[in-house]
Design an enzyme around this catalytic site. Structure first.
Site, PDB file in Angstrom:
ATOM      1  N   GLU A   8      -5.756 -10.796  -1.756  1.00  0.00           N
ATOM      2  CA  GLU A   8      -6.597 -10.644  -0.549  1.00  0.00           C
ATOM      3  C   GLU A   8      -8.080 -10.637  -0.915  1.00  0.00           C
ATOM      4  OE1 GLU A   8      -5.359  -7.341   1.898  1.00  0.00           O
ATOM      5  OE2 GLU A   8      -3.241  -7.683   1.495  1.00  0.00           O
ATOM      6  N   GLU A  34       0.813  -1.227   0.000  1.00  0.00           N
ATOM      7  CA  GLU A  34       0.000   0.000   0.000  1.00  0.00           C
ATOM      8  C   GLU A  34       0.841   1.271   0.000  1.00  0.00           C
ATOM      9  OE1 GLU A  34      -2.768  -0.603   3.227  1.00  0.00           O
ATOM     10  OE2 GLU A  34      -3.517  -2.463   2.376  1.00  0.00           O
TER      11      GLU A  34
HETATM   12  O1  G3I Z   1      -4.690  -9.064  18.578  1.00  0.00           O
HETATM   13  C1  G3I Z   1      -5.265  -7.882  19.147  1.00  0.00           C
HETATM   14  C2  G3I Z   1      -5.922  -8.204  20.448  1.00  0.00           C
HETATM   15  O2  G3I Z   1      -4.935  -8.615  21.372  1.00  0.00           O
HETATM   16  C3  G3I Z   1      -6.666  -6.951  20.959  1.00  0.00           C
HETATM   17  O3  G3I Z   1      -7.369  -7.277  22.122  1.00  0.00           O
HETATM   18  C4  G3I Z   1      -7.644  -6.461  19.906  1.00  0.00           C
HETATM   19  C5  G3I Z   1      -8.329  -5.161  20.343  1.00  0.00           C
HETATM   20  O4  G3I Z   1      -8.872  -4.470  19.245  1.00  0.00           O
HETATM   21  O5  G3I Z   1      -6.935  -6.196  18.725  1.00  0.00           O
HETATM   22  C6  G3I Z   1      -6.303  -7.334  18.176  1.00  0.00           C
HETATM   23  O6  G3I Z   1      -5.634  -6.978  17.007  1.00  0.00           O
HETATM   24  C7  G3I Z   1      -6.434  -6.734  15.882  1.00  0.00           C
HETATM   25  C8  G3I Z   1      -5.945  -7.644  14.773  1.00  0.00           C
HETATM   26  O7  G3I Z   1      -6.611  -7.343  13.557  1.00  0.00           O
HETATM   27  C9  G3I Z   1      -6.179  -9.115  15.097  1.00  0.00           C
HETATM   28  O8  G3I Z   1      -7.540  -9.387  15.231  1.00  0.00           O
HETATM   29  C10 G3I Z   1      -6.308  -5.294  15.478  1.00  0.00           C
HETATM   30  O9  G3I Z   1      -6.921  -4.457  16.437  1.00  0.00           O
HETATM   31  C11 G3I Z   1      -6.952  -5.069  14.136  1.00  0.00           C
HETATM   32  O10 G3I Z   1      -6.642  -3.741  13.713  1.00  0.00           O
HETATM   33  C12 G3I Z   1      -6.387  -6.031  13.138  1.00  0.00           C
HETATM   34  O11 G3I Z   1      -7.023  -5.831  11.886  1.00  0.00           O
HETATM   35  C13 G3I Z   1      -6.328  -6.351  10.783  1.00  0.00           C
HETATM   36  C14 G3I Z   1      -6.093  -5.232   9.788  1.00  0.00           C
HETATM   37  O12 G3I Z   1      -5.444  -5.754   8.641  1.00  0.00           O
HETATM   38  C15 G3I Z   1      -5.229  -4.137  10.404  1.00  0.00           C
HETATM   39  O13 G3I Z   1      -4.950  -3.183   9.491  1.00  0.00           O
HETATM   40  C16 G3I Z   1      -7.181  -7.420  10.133  1.00  0.00           C
HETATM   41  O14 G3I Z   1      -7.302  -8.532  11.014  1.00  0.00           O
HETATM   42  C17 G3I Z   1      -6.542  -7.892   8.827  1.00  0.00           C
HETATM   43  O15 G3I Z   1      -7.427  -8.724   8.139  1.00  0.00           O
HETATM   44  C18 G3I Z   1      -6.258  -6.671   7.959  1.00  0.00           C
HETATM   45  O16 G3I Z   1      -5.601  -7.118   6.783  1.00  0.00           O
HETATM   46  C19 G3I Z   1      -5.304  -6.101   5.835  1.00  0.00           C
HETATM   47  C20 G3I Z   1      -4.040  -6.522   5.103  1.00  0.00           C
HETATM   48  O17 G3I Z   1      -3.009  -6.780   6.026  1.00  0.00           O
HETATM   49  C21 G3I Z   1      -3.602  -5.458   4.091  1.00  0.00           C
HETATM   50  N1  G3I Z   1      -4.673  -5.135   3.193  1.00  0.00           N
HETATM   51  C22 G3I Z   1      -5.956  -4.790   3.791  1.00  0.00           C
HETATM   52  C23 G3I Z   1      -6.401  -5.886   4.761  1.00  0.00           C
HETATM   53  C24 G3I Z   1      -7.759  -5.584   5.347  1.00  0.00           C
HETATM   54  O18 G3I Z   1      -7.738  -4.424   6.119  1.00  0.00           O
END
Ligand code: G3I
Length: 361
Positions: free
Chosen positions: A264, A157
């Site tokens: 993705e 990105e």
């Molecule tokens: O693991 C922590 C947990 O310990 C905590 O309690 C909780 C509280 O919010 O957060 C958890 O982490 C989260 C993580 O996903 C695992 O579930 C993060 O907050 C959350 O922001 C994170 O989101 C991920 C996102 O990227 C972050 O930008 C998504 O799972 C993941 O699917 C998403 O993937 C991205 C690709 O890497 C890049 N392209 C876009 C795609 C979708 O956004």
């Protein structure tokens, strides 16, 4: 009693026959490309693991190789979750993609701070510091998974079509200009000479964005920066972008002689951020199936141009598209890990009459 037992045996045999009759995604697309899914350690056991083993021959860590997870403090690496995924891939003879080495999200705070916890200012000294941190990170992470990961999303990105020069104003950019891109690719190549190195982005069907991306990839290749491929994320919805736009994008990048993958894939049932449904409604699921069919027909027709298709999740019960405020159903398997109408559309088979349209959703 005996009759009931015979009936139960017959019903169970019929159910087994029906499961066996579900075509495998990986086998269906064997002649075309590996089919992958974004996963976490929870997916390596239970129903998701069964789906993965039957339908997928590639995985990518949804979060566990991102900087904040794997390198949370300057001298601390947390490899256990990514190791578990690599082991699952090895045991089940799956390929593994690596995601991602340099991104503007999911970074630990220390990465762009000085020793006192203050934000790094853009100076020549701090540029050198950040580039050396990047290099060290890549040497450690790419080095550890050299025998497991066949393709890396090296930078993720980096394009922002709203900027005059098309470069996202990320901390990476603000501190190093575009040098972090060169450093990331060169270091990854040095450490894993056999891995395919990708630049990955979303909205690559947007004409302005894809032209910036095209120009960057062309420039990197001209300058001998070791980039092998372009990843199209494809977080799409049931209306847009048109499949024809995706085909146009792929054909544009073919001119640069790069590998291309869908990295993705998922398809939201929502048109915009305001809609919210308590459950998926049949018209939307049919539309989703039709759009998935159209996309996979195009992928088949572009045989040789696309070397991998990865879904961003396994089944609708775990998807980044669902939030606290609304649920979405963007994948091929439903909340009970049963194949949806979209699954049958993708494999090009009629949905068995015995199965409900989308059981249990
Ligand atoms: O693991 C922590 C947990 O310990 C905590 O309690 C909780 C509280 O919010 O957060 C958890 O982490 C989260 C993580 O996903 C695992 O579930 C993060 O907050 C959350 O922001 C994170 O989101 C991920 C996102 O990227 C972050 O930008 C998504 O799972 C993941 O699917 C998403 O993937 C991205 C690709 O890497 C890049 N392209 C876009 C795609 C979708 O956004």
């Amino acid at each position: 009693m005996k009759r009931i037992l015979i009936l139960l045996v017959m019903m169970s045999a019929a159910a087994t026959a029906q499961v066996a009759a579900v075509p495998s995604l990986a086998q269906t697309f064997g002649p075309y490309f590996p089919v992958g899914a974004a996963v976490g350690p929870d997916d390596t056991t239970g129903p998701h693991a069964e789906i993965l083993k039957r339908h997928f021959n590639s995985i990518v860590a949804e979060n566990d190789m991102k900087w904040a997870r794997i390198h949370p403090a300057e001298s601390t690496f947390e490899f256990s979750r990514a190791d578990a995924l690599a082991a699952f891939a090895r045991t089940n003879h799956m390929r593994m993609r690596g995601h991602t080495l340099a991104w503007h999200r999911q970074n630990p705070e220390w990465l762009f701070q000085d020793a006192n916890g203050n934000p790094l200012q853009p100076t020549a000294e701090n540029k050198a510091l950040v580039l050396s941190r990047l290099e060290k990170h890549i040497r450690s992470v790419v080095g550890r998974y050299r025998d497991d990961v066949y393709a890396w999303d090296v930078v993720n990105e980096v394009i922002d079509p709203g900027q005059p020069d098309g470069f996202r104003r990320s901390p990476w950019y603000l501190l190093t200009g575009t040098d972090y891109i060169d450093t990331a690719f060169r270091t990854a190549r040095e450490v894993a000479p056999n891995a395919k190195l990708f630049i990955n982005d979303y909205d690559t069907t947007d004409p302005v964005k894809r032209q910036f991306l095209f120009n960057l990839v062309r420039d990197l290749k001209r300058r001998g920066v070791p980039l092998d491929g372009v990843g199209h994320q494809m977080h799409v919805n049931i209306d847009c972008p048109p499949v024809a736009d995706f085909v146009e994008t792929v054909n544009l990048f073919v001119q640069l002689g790069v590998d291309q993958q869908v990295t993705e894939l998922d398809m939201s049932l929502y048109h915009d951020s305001q809609d919210s449904y308590p459950r998926p409604y049949p018209v939307a699921l049919d539309r989703q199936a039709a759009r998935y069919r159209e996309l996979f027909d195009a992928l088949r027709q572009m045989k040789g141009k696309i070397t991998g298709v990865t879904f961003w999740g396994v089944a609708d019960d775990h998807t980044w598209r669902s939030s606290r405020t609304r649920t979405d159903w963007p994948l091929l398997f439903d909340n009970q890990t049963q194949p949806k109408a979209a699954f049958w559309a993708v494999v090009g088979a009629a949905q068995p009459a015995a199965s409900t349209r989308n059981p249990g959703q």
